[in-house]
Design a protein around this motif. Sequence first.
Motif, PDB file in Angstrom:
ATOM      1  N   GLN A   1       7.025 -31.823 -28.656  1.00  0.00           N
ATOM      2  CA  GLN A   1       6.507 -30.745 -28.198  1.00  0.00           C
ATOM      3  C   GLN A   1       7.686 -30.084 -27.445  1.00  0.00           C
ATOM      4  N   ARG A   2       8.126 -28.557 -27.923  1.00  0.00           N
ATOM      5  CA  ARG A   2       9.113 -27.906 -27.194  1.00  0.00           C
ATOM      6  C   ARG A   2       8.363 -27.350 -25.913  1.00  0.00           C
ATOM      7  N   VAL A   3       8.619 -27.873 -24.961  1.00  0.00           N
ATOM      8  CA  VAL A   3       8.207 -27.586 -23.671  1.00  0.00           C
ATOM      9  C   VAL A   3       9.128 -27.708 -22.609  1.00  0.00           C
ATOM     10  N   ASP A   4       8.952 -27.435 -21.244  1.00  0.00           N
ATOM     11  CA  ASP A   4       9.739 -27.456 -20.196  1.00  0.00           C
ATOM     12  C   ASP A   4       9.613 -29.106 -19.729  1.00  0.00           C
ATOM     13  N   ALA A   5       8.556 -29.618 -19.554  1.00  0.00           N
ATOM     14  CA  ALA A   5       8.168 -30.760 -19.047  1.00  0.00           C
ATOM     15  C   ALA A   5       7.145 -31.637 -19.950  1.00  0.00           C
ATOM     16  N   VAL A   6       7.570 -33.084 -20.070  1.00  0.00           N
ATOM     17  CA  VAL A   6       6.603 -33.725 -20.668  1.00  0.00           C
ATOM     18  C   VAL A   6       6.292 -34.742 -19.850  1.00  0.00           C
ATOM     19  N   VAL A   7       4.868 -34.936 -19.442  1.00  0.00           N
ATOM     20  CA  VAL A   7       4.289 -35.987 -18.806  1.00  0.00           C
ATOM     21  C   VAL A   7       4.062 -37.341 -19.517  1.00  0.00           C
ATOM     22  N   ASN A   8       4.557 -38.427 -18.921  1.00  0.00           N
ATOM     23  CA  ASN A   8       4.639 -39.951 -19.268  1.00  0.00           C
ATOM     24  C   ASN A   8       3.596 -40.598 -18.975  1.00  0.00           C
ATOM     25  N   ALA A   9       2.733 -41.194 -19.645  1.00  0.00           N
ATOM     26  CA  ALA A   9       1.676 -42.183 -19.072  1.00  0.00           C
ATOM     27  C   ALA A   9       2.386 -43.455 -18.923  1.00  0.00           C
ATOM     28  N   ALA A  10       3.140 -43.678 -17.701  1.00  0.00           N
ATOM     29  CA  ALA A  10       4.235 -44.715 -17.551  1.00  0.00           C
ATOM     30  C   ALA A  10       3.424 -45.948 -17.124  1.00  0.00           C
ATOM     31  N   ASN A  11       4.167 -46.955 -17.010  1.00  0.00           N
ATOM     32  CA  ASN A  11       3.530 -48.268 -16.265  1.00  0.00           C
ATOM     33  C   ASN A  11       4.498 -48.330 -15.007  1.00  0.00           C
ATOM     34  N   SER A  12       4.183 -49.137 -14.077  1.00  0.00           N
ATOM     35  CA  SER A  12       4.525 -49.010 -12.654  1.00  0.00           C
ATOM     36  C   SER A  12       6.029 -49.308 -12.587  1.00  0.00           C
ATOM     37  N   SER A  13       6.455 -50.216 -13.742  1.00  0.00           N
ATOM     38  CA  SER A  13       8.126 -50.670 -13.835  1.00  0.00           C
ATOM     39  C   SER A  13       9.053 -49.352 -14.021  1.00  0.00           C
TER      40      SER A  13
ATOM     41  N   HIS B   1      12.524 -31.887 -18.373  1.00  0.00           N
ATOM     42  CA  HIS B   1      12.079 -33.089 -17.656  1.00  0.00           C
ATOM     43  C   HIS B   1      11.056 -33.858 -18.379  1.00  0.00           C
ATOM     44  N   VAL B   2      11.007 -35.085 -17.671  1.00  0.00           N
ATOM     45  CA  VAL B   2       9.706 -36.100 -17.950  1.00  0.00           C
ATOM     46  C   VAL B   2       9.416 -36.381 -16.750  1.00  0.00           C
ATOM     47  N   VAL B   3       7.910 -36.257 -16.625  1.00  0.00           N
ATOM     48  CA  VAL B   3       7.407 -36.519 -15.412  1.00  0.00           C
ATOM     49  C   VAL B   3       6.490 -37.694 -15.576  1.00  0.00           C
ATOM     50  N   HIS B   4       7.014 -38.952 -14.840  1.00  0.00           N
ATOM     51  CA  HIS B   4       6.313 -40.225 -15.134  1.00  0.00           C
ATOM     52  C   HIS B   4       5.380 -40.308 -14.100  1.00  0.00           C
ATOM     53  N   THR B   5       3.978 -40.709 -14.571  1.00  0.00           N
ATOM     54  CA  THR B   5       2.919 -41.087 -13.833  1.00  0.00           C
ATOM     55  C   THR B   5       2.274 -42.329 -14.306  1.00  0.00           C
ATOM     56  N   VAL B   6       1.595 -42.971 -13.253  1.00  0.00           N
ATOM     57  CA  VAL B   6       1.076 -44.193 -13.673  1.00  0.00           C
ATOM     58  C   VAL B   6      -0.397 -44.108 -13.306  1.00  0.00           C
ATOM     59  N   GLY B   7      -1.167 -44.349 -14.267  1.00  0.00           N
ATOM     60  CA  GLY B   7      -2.720 -44.299 -14.366  1.00  0.00           C
ATOM     61  C   GLY B   7      -3.357 -45.386 -13.833  1.00  0.00           C
ATOM     62  N   PRO B   8      -4.474 -45.409 -13.691  1.00  0.00           N
ATOM     63  CA  PRO B   8      -5.116 -46.755 -13.216  1.00  0.00           C
ATOM     64  C   PRO B   8      -5.686 -47.552 -14.487  1.00  0.00           C
ATOM     65  N   VAL B   9      -6.057 -48.729 -14.272  1.00  0.00           N
ATOM     66  CA  VAL B   9      -6.545 -49.411 -15.358  1.00  0.00           C
ATOM     67  C   VAL B   9      -8.062 -49.336 -15.067  1.00  0.00           C
ATOM     68  N   TYR B  10      -8.790 -49.008 -16.109  1.00  0.00           N
ATOM     69  CA  TYR B  10     -10.290 -48.923 -16.153  1.00  0.00           C
ATOM     70  C   TYR B  10     -10.973 -50.138 -15.468  1.00  0.00           C
ATOM     71  N   GLY B  11     -11.489 -50.173 -14.703  1.00  0.00           N
ATOM     72  CA  GLY B  11     -12.274 -51.373 -14.263  1.00  0.00           C
ATOM     73  C   GLY B  11     -11.609 -52.088 -13.325  1.00  0.00           C
ATOM     74  N   GLY B  12     -10.220 -51.804 -12.960  1.00  0.00           N
ATOM     75  CA  GLY B  12      -9.450 -52.446 -12.126  1.00  0.00           C
ATOM     76  C   GLY B  12      -9.665 -52.214 -10.746  1.00  0.00           C
ATOM     77  N   THR B  13     -10.589 -51.143 -10.370  1.00  0.00           N
ATOM     78  CA  THR B  13     -10.857 -51.035  -9.100  1.00  0.00           C
ATOM     79  C   THR B  13     -12.277 -50.360  -9.047  1.00  0.00           C
ATOM     80  N   GLU B  14     -12.817 -49.973  -8.043  1.00  0.00           N
ATOM     81  CA  GLU B  14     -14.285 -49.286  -8.181  1.00  0.00           C
ATOM     82  C   GLU B  14     -14.097 -47.931  -8.822  1.00  0.00           C
ATOM     83  N   TYR B  15     -15.394 -47.437  -9.491  1.00  0.00           N
ATOM     84  CA  TYR B  15     -14.954 -46.267 -10.330  1.00  0.00           C
ATOM     85  C   TYR B  15     -14.420 -45.232  -9.668  1.00  0.00           C
ATOM     86  N   GLU B  16     -15.131 -44.924  -8.461  1.00  0.00           N
ATOM     87  CA  GLU B  16     -14.830 -43.483  -7.688  1.00  0.00           C
ATOM     88  C   GLU B  16     -13.325 -43.710  -7.411  1.00  0.00           C
TER      89      GLU B  16
END
Length: 188
Positions: free
Chosen positions: A14-26, A78-93
């Motif tokens: 994608q030719r954009v200004d920033a790409v969001v990365n679904a990163a891991n916490s490391s 730029h790359v914006v790195h963000t760490v998503g939650p694991v489904y079921g890793g905590t209460e849903y809300e």
Amino acid sequence: MTQITLVQGDITKQRVDAVVNAANSSLLGGGGVDGAIHRAGGPEILAECRKLRASHYGKGLPVGRAVLTTAGNLPARHVVHTVGPVYGGTEYERGAELLASCYRESLRLAAQAGDRVVAVPAVSTGVYGWPMADAARIALRAVEDELAQGPAAELAEVRFVLFDAAALRAFEQARDALEPGPRGAGEG
């Protein structure tokens, strides 16, 4: 007004200004979107991620947070790195709030860096197991809410780049359900 678009494709192209990365916490690369971005972007991204780990994020980037690095060889600034939650890793809300936070924080960082067009993946829907339809609803609502206020309102486009046709359909259906009018709120 910021345009929200949905496309099927490869986020690394994608030719954009920033790409969001679904990163891991490391922040040191991995599989899925994270691995693809690190491979396509080259060693500059990893070098900046290592500096972040050595300075501010010795224990890794917390879930729901985001950081900005160079895009290296990607057709972006730029790359914006963000760490998503694991489904079921905590209460849903709590998990849903952390997932929404990934999008809010990513858009804020991109806007504060002067980026105007941002490519975003479906965070947490790969190995982290979040169901695509639910993730799409959370993502679109979080993006709409963030664009309604603050620095993210200055973005020209938020482009969801979905890997396959099934993901694109899930996001289209979620968008249609969120839109007001005859097609919104499940009326259509």
